[in-house]
Design an enzyme around this catalytic site. Structure first.
Site, PDB file in Angstrom:
ATOM      1  N   CYS A 105       0.870  -1.184   0.000  1.00  0.00           N
ATOM      2  CA  CYS A 105       0.000   0.000   0.000  1.00  0.00           C
ATOM      3  C   CYS A 105       0.901   1.226   0.000  1.00  0.00           C
ATOM      4  O   CYS A 105       1.962   1.212  -0.603  1.00  0.00           O
ATOM      5  CB  CYS A 105      -0.956  -0.025   1.190  1.00  0.00           C
ATOM      6  SG  CYS A 105      -0.137  -0.024   2.806  1.00  0.00           S
ATOM      7  N   GLY A 106       0.516   2.283   0.693  1.00  0.00           N
ATOM      8  CA  GLY A 106       1.357   3.469   0.766  1.00  0.00           C
ATOM      9  C   GLY A 106       2.467   3.342   1.781  1.00  0.00           C
ATOM     10  O   GLY A 106       3.630   3.622   1.491  1.00  0.00           O
TER      11      GLY A 106
END
Length: 287
Positions: free
Chosen positions: A243-244
């Protein structure tokens, strides 16, 4: 509640997810630890489930010496933080967050990565708790009680590095799934952290974490989750999540666990590491 008057409900979670009824019936039971794992703006609100303690991913529960945000602390630091929060090896932990199911899954995955299995996520988080009219305290999560006896027993392979993800991208038996929005995956929306390239890993597939949740913020049923993962992973059963910054990747891990997958790993550095300029970590754009 004392030994002469035991609580009528078991503290063993029925799975990685519990609902508000399950938690509400057990609030205040000795041995139950409720963690508020909120991040960002939700971290600073003054509402909490009664007795909730702070699982501070923006603070002590990340390694701030690492280049990527929200990096998992080492076993000694993690164990020290859990003991300071009063967690024993025999405790049952339920994690929630103020956004719904967002950063609470990260707390669940971190505890599992340290060998602690009596942990679950509150379905729908604080929004669902409030929507059901359940009680809250008007103050920030805190803990000033006795230290716990938590022991870290790290489990290999639940949190992985860039080299492991690179190998997974080339492995036909593995799937790398990206929890960011489809726009960030395609590189058509800017990254929120400066200096990161837009796009995704070659060979990764997009599965935004929000698509695993119903419109009311609860997790989708297991059959729907299995369909969602099957649509992007096919027959592959070894799943890696990114993800981030390693937070919402854990929502994918939660969904995959609920869907019946067993071979799961979260890329700890996620796009905060992979997206930095590097010839060793290629990036492509488009869907």
């Amino acid at each position: 509640m004392d030994a002469a008057h035991p609580h009528p409900h078991s503290l063993v979670p029925p799975g990685p997810l519990v609902d508000g009824d399950w938690l509400g019936e057990r609030l205040g039971t000795p041995g139950l630890v409720v963690f508020d794992a909120s991040v960002g703006a939700h971290r600073d609100t003054d509402r909490r489930i009664p007795g909730a303690r702070p699982f501070d991913l923006d603070g002590a529960l990340s390694d701030h010496t690492a280049a990527a945000p929200h990096t998992m602390p080492g076993p000694a630091a993690f164990a020290g933080a859990m003991r300071a929060l009063g967690v024993d090896d025999t405790s049952t932990v339920v994690a929630y967050d103020g956004a719904g199911i967002y950063s609470s899954a990260r707390a669940w995955w971190m505890l599992r990565a340290m060998g602690f299995e009596r942990v679950a996520v509150l379905d729908g988080g604080l929004p669902a708790w409030l929507a059901a009219g359940r009680p809250v305290e008007q103050r920030r999560p805190e803990y000033e009680g006795p230290r716990g006896s938590f022991t870290a027993r790290p489990r290999f392979g639940l949190l992985v590095d860039a080299a492991t993800v690179s190998a997974a991208l080339a492995d036909p038996a593995a799937a790398v799934l990206d929890a960011r929005t489809r726009e960030r995956f395609a590189g058509t929306a800017p990254e929120p952290r400066p200096g990161l390239r837009g796009g995704h890993m070659p060979g990764a597939a997009s599965l935004p974490f929000g698509e695993l949740q119903r419109p009311d913020g609860l997790m989708r049923p297991a059959a729907e989750l299995r369909t969602a993962f099957g649509a992007v992973a096919g027959e592959r059963e070894r799943l890696y999540f990114s993800c981030g910054s390693g937070v919402t990747a854990c929502v994918l891990a939660l969904g995959a666990d609920l869907a019946g997958y067993e071979n799961l790993a979260v890329y700890d550095g996620s796009w905060s590491e992979w997206g930095m300029p590097s010839p060793d970590r290629p990036v492509v754009q488009g869907s």
